[in-house]
Design an enzyme around this catalytic site. Structure first.
Site, PDB file in Angstrom:
ATOM      1  N   TYR A 155      -8.292  42.034  23.144  1.00 44.74           N
ATOM      2  CA  TYR A 155      -6.930  41.858  23.659  1.00 44.74           C
ATOM      3  C   TYR A 155      -5.915  42.482  22.700  1.00 44.74           C
ATOM      4  O   TYR A 155      -4.830  42.881  23.103  1.00 44.74           O
ATOM      5  CB  TYR A 155      -6.649  40.367  23.887  1.00 44.74           C
ATOM      6  N   LYS A 162       2.242  38.670  23.771  1.00 40.90           N
ATOM      7  CA  LYS A 162       2.316  37.519  24.679  1.00 40.90           C
ATOM      8  C   LYS A 162       2.754  36.259  23.936  1.00 40.90           C
ATOM      9  O   LYS A 162       3.448  35.401  24.505  1.00 40.90           O
ATOM     10  CB  LYS A 162       0.972  37.293  25.355  1.00 40.90           C
TER      11      LYS A 162
END
Length: 254
Positions: A155, A162
């Site tokens: 990720y 995020k």
């Protein structure tokens, strides 16, 4: 039952009919809301227009947050046509491929800044533009992922981006609480979308998460949409500022 009759909402981030934002748009419409949808550019328009037609969106507007004035033009049109806004869904994220596919410590300053601007700061820009249209209160909803809170393999750069988005939601919720405007991070399980395809070995990630989810079942865009529709109602007011999980319980497992 979720009732959004008489409500008007903006959905930003539909890429095609299989995207999370499309599932949310369908749920908003099924609950009775009138919608404005955006598309990134003319290349993306043929993929998004069928969704706009499906939900009967009277406003279908171009919006690339990197292009000066385009986001403002969307809100100007909403102001002219509707004069108000009851909720919005922010479902856009982007990182340059070369920065997404390297370790976070090797991401370039330019790539990091681009990812933060498009994926995080654009939410705050939308909140600022929506504020004068939400005189009777409203909901600001953005889409996040478990990688904001825990390290998720591959990720990479999107994890801290995020995390910043979720923090921005908390601060926006506090800033706007006195005006009856709520803000939520909708943290979803992995969904095979066009955006997700940019993450290295995403299919393997989906398999791992499915195996660790209590029911052995990944979340669908329809299930995510139903939860988003609830967050667009006043009933969700006590949850403002929260990360709301739509991942079939994956975040609860060790």
């Amino acid at each position: 039952m979720i009732d959004l009759k008489g409500k008007r909402g903006l959905v930003v981030g539909v890429a095609n009919g299989a995207s999370i934002a499309a599932g949310c748009a369908r749920a908003f419409r099924a609950a009775g809301a009138e919608l404005a949808l955006t598309f990134l550019n003319e290349k993306a328009r043929p993929w998004v227009e069928p969704v706009a037609q499906e939900v009967g969106a009277p406003l279908f507007l171009p919006c690339d947050v990197r292009e000066p004035g385009q986001l403002e033009a969307v809100f100007d049109r909403i102001t002219a046509e509707w004069g108000r806004l009851d909720f919005l869904l922010h479902a856009i994220a982007f990182a340059p491929r070369e920065d997404l596919h390297t370790s976070v410590v090797n991401a370039s300053a330019e790539g990091f800044a681009t990812a933060m601007d498009i994926s995080c700061h654009s939410f705050l820009r939308m909140a600022r533009l929506a504020r004068p249209l939400m005189q009777a209160g409203g909901s600001l909803i953005t889409v996040s992922f478990y990688g904001a809170d825990r390290v998720v393999e591959n990720y990479n750069l999107m994890g801290p981006v995020k995390a910043a988005l979720e923090a921005s939601v908390r601060y926006a919720a506090a800033d706007l609480a006195g005006e009856g405007i709520r803000a939520f991070s909708l943290s979803t399980g992995p969904v095979k979308t066009r955006a997700a395809s940019g993450i290295d070995r995403f299919d393997a990630l989906m398999d791992k998460i499915r195996a660790r989810t209590p029911a052995g079942k990944l979340v669908s865009i329809e299930e995510i949409g139903t939860l988003a529709a609830f967050l667009a109602t006043e009933a969700a007011s006590p949850m403002s500022g929260s990360v709301v999980y739509a991942d079939n319980g994956f975040h609860t497992t060790a």
